[in-house]
Write a protein that holds these residues in place. Structure first.
Motif, PDB file in Angstrom:
ATOM      1  N   VAL A   8       0.934  -1.106   0.063  1.00 11.63           N
ATOM      2  CA  VAL A   8       0.039  -0.153  -0.037  1.00 11.63           C
ATOM      3  C   VAL A   8       0.792   1.293  -0.202  1.00 11.63           C
ATOM      4  CG1 VAL A   8      -1.566   1.367   1.276  1.00 11.63           C
ATOM      5  CG2 VAL A   8      -2.031  -1.246   0.873  1.00 11.63           C
ATOM      6  N   THR A   9       0.578   2.008  -1.157  1.00 15.59           N
ATOM      7  CA  THR A   9       1.284   3.343  -0.838  1.00 15.59           C
ATOM      8  C   THR A   9       0.108   4.303  -1.108  1.00 15.59           C
ATOM      9  OG1 THR A   9       3.134   2.475  -2.327  1.00 15.59           O
ATOM     10  CG2 THR A   9       2.706   4.784  -2.744  1.00 15.59           C
ATOM     11  N   TYR A  10       0.055   5.534  -0.473  1.00 17.38           N
ATOM     12  CA  TYR A  10      -0.574   6.570  -0.557  1.00 17.38           C
ATOM     13  C   TYR A  10       0.244   7.936  -0.558  1.00 17.38           C
ATOM     14  CZ  TYR A  10      -4.677   9.319   0.218  1.00 17.38           C
ATOM     15  OH  TYR A  10      -5.605  10.424  -0.108  1.00 17.38           O
ATOM     16  N   THR A  11      -0.327   8.642  -1.776  1.00 13.48           N
ATOM     17  CA  THR A  11       0.117   9.799  -2.108  1.00 13.48           C
ATOM     18  C   THR A  11      -0.812  10.919  -1.699  1.00 13.48           C
ATOM     19  OG1 THR A  11       1.394   8.936  -3.747  1.00 13.48           O
ATOM     20  CG2 THR A  11       1.539  11.339  -3.787  1.00 13.48           C
ATOM     21  N   TYR A  12      -0.688  12.131  -1.104  1.00 10.67           N
ATOM     22  CA  TYR A  12      -1.634  13.000  -0.989  1.00 10.67           C
ATOM     23  C   TYR A  12      -1.388  14.140  -2.135  1.00 10.67           C
ATOM     24  CZ  TYR A  12      -2.819  12.079   3.809  1.00 10.67           C
ATOM     25  OH  TYR A  12      -3.515  11.386   4.971  1.00 10.67           O
ATOM     26  N   MET A  13      -2.378  14.765  -2.563  1.00 11.56           N
ATOM     27  CA  MET A  13      -2.336  15.792  -3.760  1.00 11.56           C
ATOM     28  C   MET A  13      -1.350  15.478  -4.927  1.00 11.56           C
ATOM     29  SD  MET A  13      -2.820  19.134  -1.579  1.00 11.56           S
ATOM     30  CE  MET A  13      -1.736  18.811  -0.153  1.00 11.56           C
ATOM     31  N   PRO A  14      -1.502  14.064  -5.537  1.00 12.18           N
ATOM     32  CA  PRO A  14      -0.594  13.664  -6.372  1.00 12.18           C
ATOM     33  C   PRO A  14      -0.701  14.889  -7.736  1.00 12.18           C
ATOM     34  CG  PRO A  14      -2.493  12.404  -6.443  1.00 12.18           C
ATOM     35  CD  PRO A  14      -2.501  13.288  -5.067  1.00 12.18           C
ATOM     36  N   GLY A  15       0.312  15.041  -8.248  1.00 10.74           N
ATOM     37  CA  GLY A  15       0.705  15.804  -9.452  1.00 10.74           C
ATOM     38  C   GLY A  15       0.349  17.286  -9.213  1.00 10.74           C
ATOM     39  N   THR A  16       0.463  17.750  -7.821  1.00 11.50           N
ATOM     40  CA  THR A  16       0.477  19.217  -7.471  1.00 11.50           C
ATOM     41  C   THR A  16       1.858  19.316  -6.938  1.00 11.50           C
ATOM     42  OG1 THR A  16      -0.035  18.972  -5.196  1.00 11.50           O
ATOM     43  CG2 THR A  16      -1.959  18.929  -6.984  1.00 11.50           C
ATOM     44  N   PRO A  17       2.267  20.771  -6.778  1.00 10.06           N
ATOM     45  CA  PRO A  17       3.555  21.031  -6.029  1.00 10.06           C
ATOM     46  C   PRO A  17       3.470  20.673  -4.762  1.00 10.06           C
ATOM     47  CG  PRO A  17       2.693  23.050  -7.135  1.00 10.06           C
ATOM     48  CD  PRO A  17       1.595  21.943  -7.205  1.00 10.06           C
ATOM     49  N   PHE A  18       2.061  20.307  -4.026  1.00  5.78           N
ATOM     50  CA  PHE A  18       2.142  19.817  -2.707  1.00  5.78           C
ATOM     51  C   PHE A  18       2.101  18.280  -2.379  1.00  5.78           C
ATOM     52  CE2 PHE A  18      -0.148  23.844  -3.501  1.00  5.78           C
ATOM     53  CZ  PHE A  18       0.585  24.721  -2.378  1.00  5.78           C
ATOM     54  N   GLU A  19       2.660  17.458  -3.807  1.00  6.23           N
ATOM     55  CA  GLU A  19       2.585  16.273  -3.570  1.00  6.23           C
ATOM     56  C   GLU A  19       3.274  15.636  -2.285  1.00  6.23           C
ATOM     57  OE1 GLU A  19       2.710  14.028  -7.243  1.00  6.23           O
ATOM     58  OE2 GLU A  19       4.324  12.988  -6.575  1.00  6.23           O
ATOM     59  N   LYS A  20       2.731  14.580  -1.667  1.00  5.15           N
ATOM     60  CA  LYS A  20       3.389  14.248  -0.585  1.00  5.15           C
ATOM     61  C   LYS A  20       3.246  12.497  -0.446  1.00  5.15           C
ATOM     62  CE  LYS A  20       5.447  13.792   3.312  1.00  5.15           C
ATOM     63  NZ  LYS A  20       6.945  13.997   3.356  1.00  5.15           N
ATOM     64  N   VAL A  21       4.262  11.808  -0.387  1.00  2.00           N
ATOM     65  CA  VAL A  21       4.140  10.417  -0.486  1.00  2.00           C
ATOM     66  C   VAL A  21       4.009  10.034   0.918  1.00  2.00           C
ATOM     67  CG1 VAL A  21       4.928   8.034  -0.877  1.00  2.00           C
ATOM     68  CG2 VAL A  21       5.212  10.037  -2.467  1.00  2.00           C
ATOM     69  N   ALA A  22       2.828   9.641   1.567  1.00  2.00           N
ATOM     70  CA  ALA A  22       2.699   9.646   2.999  1.00  2.00           C
ATOM     71  C   ALA A  22       2.716   7.890   3.566  1.00  2.00           C
ATOM     72  CB  ALA A  22       1.479  10.103   3.474  1.00  2.00           C
ATOM     73  N   LEU A  23       2.587   7.048   2.578  1.00  2.00           N
ATOM     74  CA  LEU A  23       2.668   5.669   2.799  1.00  2.00           C
ATOM     75  C   LEU A  23       3.528   4.957   1.745  1.00  2.00           C
ATOM     76  CD1 LEU A  23      -0.623   4.425   4.335  1.00  2.00           C
ATOM     77  CD2 LEU A  23       1.285   5.065   5.396  1.00  2.00           C
ATOM     78  N   LYS A  24       4.586   4.277   2.000  1.00  2.00           N
ATOM     79  CA  LYS A  24       5.395   3.706   0.979  1.00  2.00           C
ATOM     80  C   LYS A  24       5.522   1.962   1.043  1.00  2.00           C
ATOM     81  CE  LYS A  24       8.328   7.818   1.463  1.00  2.00           C
ATOM     82  NZ  LYS A  24       9.846   7.992   2.253  1.00  2.00           N
TER      83      LYS A  24
END
Ligand code: ADP
Length: 273
Positions: A8-24
């Motif tokens: 499980v991977t989770y990325t907040y706000m993908p494709g924006t300057p605020f993109e943050k990979v929270a789970l890897k």
């Protein structure tokens, strides 16, 4: 019977300057009957992780299944299975909204379509579990209660849904020591006597160490350690300190865990009277 996270991977706000990979790429299996404690620095991904356990967040990649059913699905089976996982958020009292304690706790079971006598029964049982006297509290406004009591009403609202897994994200945040103690003894009781699987996020290692039988340490979106608390404290003190647990605390907790282990072993070795 378990909750399984596969890659499980989770990325907040993908494709924006605020993109943050929270789970890897998280791989985990949580089985029924466990009491899992999750710790880690602020921002390590604990809240994001637990919100995947009942489908509140959907993985950007990978899959979460509960008892073999994917939470990704929009079908009745997926909806049903999501109900098995109850979620108590941080500051759950902010979600109280009904005029009386009874109505607030009854909201969930009514929504499930339970008949009114079943609703009343569930409210009574849930209040008993969180030690709020039904006669004394059911007709009162939840907004005129103490902080600890409000939180207990909120937790009762989740318990009334009769989940098989209970996820709690920092349930003692902002409570005084007495309120904290009460909440934790109730959680422990839910685990021990109601047989609910508990997944508890807390920054307080002491609380986790004395209750959990499995410890997960998150670090920068990954599971850094996963195992039996005493084993982790004995073998990975250096990693624990990297992940935000202070060394004196590690030493103190190790002593406590050893004492707890000894007490359990002694009890087991004492023949029944
Ligand atoms: P923890 O619960 O361990 O404090 P979180 O799961 O809340 O960690 O956060 C993990 C990472 O994701 C952090 O870098 C955090 O800033 C980021 N994050 C959390 N929620 C959001 C959000 N709604 N939007 C964007 N980024 C977020």
């Amino acid at each position: 019977m378990s909750i399984v996270l596969k890659n499980v991977t989770y990325t907040y706000m993908p494709g924006t300057p605020f993109e943050k990979v929270a789970l890897k790429g998280i791989n985990l299996e949580i089985s029924q009957g466990e009491f899992v404690g999750i710790i880690g620095h602020t921002g390590s991904g604990k809240s994001t992780l637990v919100q995947h356990l009942n489908g509140l967040l959907k993985p950007t990649a990978g899959e979460v299944t509960v008892e073999g059913v994917s939470l990704q699905g929009k079908d009745a089976a997926a909806k049903n299975i999501r109900r098995k996982v109850g979620m108590v958020f941080q500051y759950p009292e902010h979600q109280l909204f009904e005029e009386t304690v009874f109505e607030d706790i009854a909201f969930g079971p009514r929504n499930l379509g339970c008949p009114e006598d079943v609703v009343t029964d569930r409210v009574k049982r849930a209040m008993e579990f969180v030690k709020l006297d039904f006669e004394l509290f059911s007709k009162r406004s939840p907004f005129h209660l103490s902080g600890g009591q409000m939180r207990r009403v909120a937790i009762a609202g989740v318990i009334a849904l009769e989940p098989e897994y209970l996820v709690l994200d920092e349930p003692s945040a902002g409570l005084d020591p007495r309120g904290r103690e009460e909440i934790f003894s109730q959680i422990l009781q839910l685990y021990q006597s109601a047989g609910i699987t508990v997944i508890l996020v807390s920054h307080n290692m002491e609380d986790i160490a004395r209750m959990a039988n499995r410890l997960i340490v998150m670090h920068q979106g990954s599971v850094r350690l996963d195992g039996e608390p005493l084993f982790i404290f004995q073998n990975y003190a250096d990693v624990l300190t990297e992940c935000g647990v202070a060394m004196p605390q590690v030493t103190r907790l190790l002593t406590k865990l050893k004492q707890k282990g000894l007490a359990v072993a002694n009890r087991a070795a004492t023949p029944e009277q």
